[in-house]
Design a protein around this motif. Structure first.
Motif, mmCIF file in Angstrom:
data_model
loop_
_atom_site.group_PDB
_atom_site.id
_atom_site.type_symbol
_atom_site.label_atom_id
_atom_site.label_comp_id
_atom_site.label_asym_id
_atom_site.label_seq_id
_atom_site.Cartn_x
_atom_site.Cartn_y
_atom_site.Cartn_z
ATOM 1 N N LEU A 111 0.833 -1.209 0.000
ATOM 2 C CA LEU A 111 0.000 0.000 0.000
ATOM 3 C C LEU A 111 0.869 1.262 0.000
ATOM 4 O O LEU A 111 0.597 2.214 -0.733
ATOM 5 C CB LEU A 111 -0.894 0.016 1.241
ATOM 6 C CG LEU A 111 -2.237 -0.699 1.151
ATOM 7 C CD1 LEU A 111 -2.904 -0.726 2.515
ATOM 8 C CD2 LEU A 111 -3.159 -0.008 0.148
ATOM 9 N N GLU A 120 -2.257 1.800 -12.560
ATOM 10 C CA GLU A 120 -3.184 1.207 -11.600
ATOM 11 C C GLU A 120 -4.323 0.450 -12.282
ATOM 12 O O GLU A 120 -5.066 -0.269 -11.629
ATOM 13 C CB GLU A 120 -3.762 2.302 -10.687
ATOM 14 C CG GLU A 120 -2.732 2.906 -9.739
ATOM 15 C CD GLU A 120 -2.228 1.900 -8.709
ATOM 16 O OE1 GLU A 120 -2.916 0.916 -8.431
ATOM 17 O OE2 GLU A 120 -1.111 2.107 -8.188
ATOM 18 N N LYS A 170 -6.576 0.960 -0.808
ATOM 19 C CA LYS A 170 -5.721 1.788 -1.662
ATOM 20 C C LYS A 170 -6.482 3.039 -2.113
ATOM 21 O O LYS A 170 -5.916 4.129 -2.182
ATOM 22 C CB LYS A 170 -5.266 0.971 -2.881
ATOM 23 C CG LYS A 170 -4.193 1.643 -3.685
ATOM 24 C CD LYS A 170 -3.487 0.673 -4.594
ATOM 25 C CE LYS A 170 -4.353 0.234 -5.739
ATOM 26 N NZ LYS A 170 -3.637 -0.601 -6.700
#
Lengths: 196, 151
Positions: free
Chosen positions: B6, B110, B45
């Motif tokens: 994270l 991402e 996240k």
């Protein structure tokens, strides 16, 4: 340079951006000392139950709205297909403002996506496109963004089919949204413009 | 995703926003502490990204300046392709607007969809699509130019 290569360059670049080990250790060590008791209204179970209730309410509403779609003429069918594709908010396979470049980037569309007349697209900027289907046949959804409004529209391009001969109303309104359809040689174009 | 993963993800995102190592480290640390104070841990996240984003927006509003890149202390991947043009990539990404870099990072690295980025940032999906498009266009043109110069 195609989109995939570009993506890989970006991905590999950021792979090399790492938080130094000493900084990570410092943050992880210092964090627990700052923890406090979580108030009840902030506990995850409580928040999840509110979220779940809201999601359920939204799904029920959405199902009701989606179900209320009249069947009928080919124009309505095409208009609703355009809306359905739009509603999925899928990302472009290829990003480009040039339709010809998009056509090359998409590969094997079997038909040109460049209209012979651009007047319908006035006020829009092309940002990319993705492949999709209409009645099991290949189609292309071109993503547009209003130059002034910033609102998203889309242009649906598909090979012309005899069924489209039955289109009587080239302009269809679904709520405030407007879908205009026109034939361009051996292709059919449908432009979706969101209502205000 | 464990705490270390994270933190790394948060750091990369912070770096994508500010393009400065020290500021990114400071941002991720501040966000991490803030979430620990509020919730006792960093749960997701998405929450970490949102907190980092809020922090940098506060700083921008406060300072009225967008801090850009420092070119020190960089670490890069070992891929030959990236190594060949890492300075070019760095320079081009630094030249992008913060919003363009953020959307590009969230989309490409991402794997967020334009809709997810829109939800995260509070911008319309159409704007996000435009930002990704412009970022890629600038990057493509910049890399093409650098390849031309190299050849």
């Amino acid at each position: 340079m195609d989109d995939d290569t570009l993506d890989r360059v970006v991905w590999e670049y950021y792979e090399g951006i790492v938080l130094p080990e000493d900084a990570m250790a410092r943050i992880l060590e210092a964090a627990p000392a700052r923890s406090v008791v979580v108030p009840f209204h902030r506990r995850s179970a409580f928040r999840w139950s509110i979220g779940a209730a809201a999601a359920l309410a939204l799904m029920v509403t959405a199902a009701g709205v989606a179900g209320f779609r009249p069947a009928g003429a080919e124009s309505t069918r095409l208009a609703h297909q355009v809306l359905d594709v739009y509603d999925h908010h899928l990302d472009p396979d290829v990003y480009s403002s040039d339709l010809q470049s998009i056509e090359w980037g998409l590969n094997h569309t079997d038909f040109s996506i460049v209209p012979s007349d651009f007047s319908h697209l006035k006020g829009y900027a092309v940002v990319g496109a993705r492949k999709c289907q209409y009645s099991g046949k290949k189609a292309v959804q071109v993503i547009l963004v209003g130059k002034d409004s910033g609102r998203e529209g889309c242009l649906y391009v598909l090979p012309y089919d005899k069924a489209f001969d039955r289109i009587r109303e080239p302009d269809v309104y679904v709520g405030n949204d407007h879908i205009s359809m026109w034939r361009d040689g051996d292709r059919m174009f449908a432009l979706y413009e969101p209502g205000k | 995703m464990n705490d270390r993963e994270l933190l790394q993800a948060g750091f990369k995102y912070a770096y994508a926003l500010c393009h400065n190592y020290h500021e990114a480290e400071d941002l991720v640390q501040q966000a991490w502490f803030r979430l620990h104070r509020k919730y006792g841990k960093v749960e997701t996240k998405a929450l970490l990204f949102k907190t980092i984003r809020n922090l940098i927006m506060d700083r921008i509003r406060r300072d009225k300046v967008v801090s850009f890149e420092s070119v020190e202390d960089r670490e890069f991947a070992s891929s030959a392709e990236v190594r060949a043009s890492k300075d070019d990539v760095e320079a081009i990404l630094s030249g992008l607007r913060r919003e363009e870099r953020e959307s590009l990072y969230l989309n490409v690295v991402e794997g967020y969809t334009a809709q997810e980025i829109a939800d995260q940032t509070g911008s319309p999906r159409g704007s996000i699509l435009s930002l990704i498009h412009r970022a890629k266009k600038k990057l493509r043109e910049g890399l093409d130019n650098s390849f031309d110069r190299a050849n």
